[in-house]
Enzyme design. Sequence first.
Site, PDB file in Angstrom:
ATOM      1  N   ILE A 152      22.213  51.298 -41.571  1.00  0.00           N
ATOM      2  CA  ILE A 152      21.962  52.742 -41.630  1.00  0.00           C
ATOM      3  C   ILE A 152      20.973  53.040 -42.738  1.00  0.00           C
ATOM      4  CG2 ILE A 152      23.000  55.016 -41.924  1.00  0.00           C
ATOM      5  CD1 ILE A 152      25.724  53.688 -41.335  1.00  0.00           C
ATOM      6  N   GLN A 174      19.569  51.625 -46.968  1.00  0.00           N
ATOM      7  CA  GLN A 174      19.747  50.808 -48.160  1.00  0.00           C
ATOM      8  C   GLN A 174      19.764  51.707 -49.372  1.00  0.00           C
ATOM      9  OE1 GLN A 174      17.420  47.301 -48.304  1.00  0.00           O
ATOM     10  NE2 GLN A 174      18.712  46.552 -49.959  1.00  0.00           N
ATOM     11  N   GLY A 175      20.721  51.505 -50.227  1.00  0.00           N
ATOM     12  CA  GLY A 175      20.775  52.253 -51.475  1.00  0.00           C
ATOM     13  C   GLY A 175      20.706  51.298 -52.646  1.00  0.00           C
ATOM     14  N   GLY A 223      23.400  48.152 -52.424  1.00  0.00           N
ATOM     15  CA  GLY A 223      23.547  47.328 -51.237  1.00  0.00           C
ATOM     16  C   GLY A 223      23.209  48.090 -49.976  1.00  0.00           C
ATOM     17  N   VAL A 240      24.121  49.629 -46.207  1.00  0.00           N
ATOM     18  CA  VAL A 240      25.219  50.146 -45.399  1.00  0.00           C
ATOM     19  C   VAL A 240      24.880  49.915 -43.926  1.00  0.00           C
ATOM     20  CG1 VAL A 240      26.566  52.183 -44.777  1.00  0.00           C
ATOM     21  CG2 VAL A 240      25.788  51.876 -47.138  1.00  0.00           C
ATOM     22  N   ASP A 278      29.034  58.995 -59.658  1.00  0.00           N
ATOM     23  CA  ASP A 278      27.787  59.104 -58.900  1.00  0.00           C
ATOM     24  C   ASP A 278      27.865  60.274 -57.916  1.00  0.00           C
ATOM     25  OD1 ASP A 278      25.187  58.269 -58.360  1.00  0.00           O
ATOM     26  OD2 ASP A 278      25.797  56.834 -56.827  1.00  0.00           O
ATOM     27  N   ASP A 307      31.355  57.121 -51.919  1.00  0.00           N
ATOM     28  CA  ASP A 307      30.808  56.299 -52.997  1.00  0.00           C
ATOM     29  C   ASP A 307      31.413  56.508 -54.371  1.00  0.00           C
ATOM     30  OD1 ASP A 307      29.285  55.336 -51.008  1.00  0.00           O
ATOM     31  OD2 ASP A 307      27.363  56.062 -51.723  1.00  0.00           O
TER      32      ASP A 307
HETATM   33  P1  ATP Z   1      21.585  55.921 -53.664  1.00  0.00           P
HETATM   34  O1  ATP Z   1      21.143  54.540 -53.410  1.00  0.00           O
HETATM   35  O2  ATP Z   1      20.685  56.653 -54.580  1.00  0.00           O
HETATM   36  O3  ATP Z   1      23.020  55.994 -54.080  1.00  0.00           O
HETATM   37  P2  ATP Z   1      22.387  56.745 -51.034  1.00  0.00           P
HETATM   38  O4  ATP Z   1      23.709  57.346 -51.405  1.00  0.00           O
HETATM   39  O5  ATP Z   1      21.657  57.426 -49.930  1.00  0.00           O
HETATM   40  O6  ATP Z   1      21.429  56.716 -52.274  1.00  0.00           O
HETATM   41  P3  ATP Z   1      23.822  54.462 -50.089  1.00  0.00           P
HETATM   42  O7  ATP Z   1      25.075  55.086 -50.597  1.00  0.00           O
HETATM   43  O8  ATP Z   1      23.647  53.026 -50.349  1.00  0.00           O
HETATM   44  O9  ATP Z   1      22.556  55.210 -50.679  1.00  0.00           O
HETATM   45  O10 ATP Z   1      23.769  54.738 -48.515  1.00  0.00           O
HETATM   46  C1  ATP Z   1      22.792  54.160 -47.685  1.00  0.00           C
HETATM   47  C2  ATP Z   1      22.733  54.957 -46.400  1.00  0.00           C
HETATM   48  O11 ATP Z   1      23.977  54.856 -45.701  1.00  0.00           O
HETATM   49  C3  ATP Z   1      22.524  56.452 -46.630  1.00  0.00           C
HETATM   50  O12 ATP Z   1      21.690  56.944 -45.611  1.00  0.00           O
HETATM   51  C4  ATP Z   1      23.915  57.043 -46.510  1.00  0.00           C
HETATM   52  O13 ATP Z   1      23.867  58.387 -46.080  1.00  0.00           O
HETATM   53  C5  ATP Z   1      24.541  56.132 -45.463  1.00  0.00           C
HETATM   54  N1  ATP Z   1      26.000  56.039 -45.619  1.00  0.00           N
HETATM   55  C6  ATP Z   1      26.682  55.600 -46.698  1.00  0.00           C
HETATM   56  N2  ATP Z   1      28.008  55.622 -46.507  1.00  0.00           N
HETATM   57  C7  ATP Z   1      28.196  56.112 -45.246  1.00  0.00           C
HETATM   58  C8  ATP Z   1      29.362  56.405 -44.431  1.00  0.00           C
HETATM   59  N3  ATP Z   1      30.609  56.193 -44.872  1.00  0.00           N
HETATM   60  N4  ATP Z   1      29.150  56.921 -43.204  1.00  0.00           N
HETATM   61  C9  ATP Z   1      27.894  57.128 -42.728  1.00  0.00           C
HETATM   62  N5  ATP Z   1      26.777  56.870 -43.426  1.00  0.00           N
HETATM   63  C10 ATP Z   1      26.902  56.366 -44.666  1.00  0.00           C
HETATM   64 MG    MG Z   2      25.637  56.845 -51.261  1.00  0.00          MG
END
Ligand code: ATP
Ligand code: MG
Length: 320
Positions: free
Chosen positions: A38, A40-41, A44, A46, A153, A170
């Site tokens: 979906i 990358q943050g 790691g 997702v 966060d 998160d």
């Molecule tokens: P950052 O890296 O700055 O924390 P982020 O929160 O967008 O930003 P991630 O938390 O790693 O980064 O999420 C990566 C992607 O996966 C994002 O598009 C986020 O919206 C999506 N995502 C994370 N957790 C879920 C979930 N439980 N259900 C659906 N999508 C998710």
């Molecule tokens: Mg996130």
Amino acid sequence: SQISDTETSSDRHWPRQNSLSLREWDIPFHELELRDPIGQGRFGTVHRGIWHGNVAVRLLNMDQIGDEKVLESFKLEVATFRKTRHENLVLFMGACMNLPTLALVTSMCKGLTLYTHLHLRKDKFSINKTVIIAQQISQGMGYLHARGIIHKDLKSKNIFLENGKVIITDFGLFSVSKLCKIHGRSDALSIPPGWLCYMAPEVMRSLKPSSEENDELPFTMASDAYAFGTVWYELLCGEWPYKEHCPEAMIWQIGRGMKQSLANLQASRDLKDILMACWAFDVKDRAEFSKLLKILEALPKKRLLRSPSHPVHLSRSAES
Ligand code: ATP
Ligand code: MG
């Protein structure tokens, strides 16, 4: 540490039992059907996944095969996650706790993040909806804090709106992330866009130039409340505070207690007061979520007593 504080006394006295119950949350990696990523943050990637239905799988970046110490710390974090049961928090379903593949499995959030609504789609919420969203965030955060868990966060990217219902994701991940970066690069402080504006002054002042040294930032429940203030600001005006400033200027100004000017923000006094309660420089002056929730719940009643016309700028309605 944060974890041991939240352990119940039976956990402490019966470590064997604790590890047994932790095993119940272990998901063998081969049981997961991993689908497309979906996104990358920082912490790691997702992926969509299937495990008794749709799930979100966060694969932790393990540059090298971590050692047993990393695994033990990861298990401690998982012990925290399994204690979170609240309708405004993402559902923790289990974790892959076997090296080299560490992963967290949660329910899949269906809606869009507040970030996507506000910053990408430029959606505007009615003031009523804005208040309801803020109430739900406060409810979820108040629950986390009552359980002794600091989010660390909280930001619009980690808040989903599912059919009008807030789902916070998160929490505690920041602590897990330091486990993954042990072997990572540490040449420079990497500042993702839209991260600094959530950091409380006391956290800002502890930032170190290299990201590896930033594993131990002094996050507290009060720094979570500060971050909520920034989310509230985003909800009110659809932008991040300090948006036209470079990171250096933000670190300097926020660290010294300067605040985003609210002169151009068209919102009533009581809505701006919430910002001030969250952004208070002094940690002990910052409102707790239980108090914020009370303030937010008192708002609609107050508004009914007043002129029906304010505030007017938040009109175009978004989502359901
Ligand atoms: P950052 O890296 O700055 O924390 P982020 O929160 O967008 O930003 P991630 O938390 O790693 O980064 O999420 C990566 C992607 O996966 C994002 O598009 C986020 O919206 C999506 N995502 C994370 N957790 C879920 C979930 N439980 N259900 C659906 N999508 C998710
Ligand atoms: Mg996130």
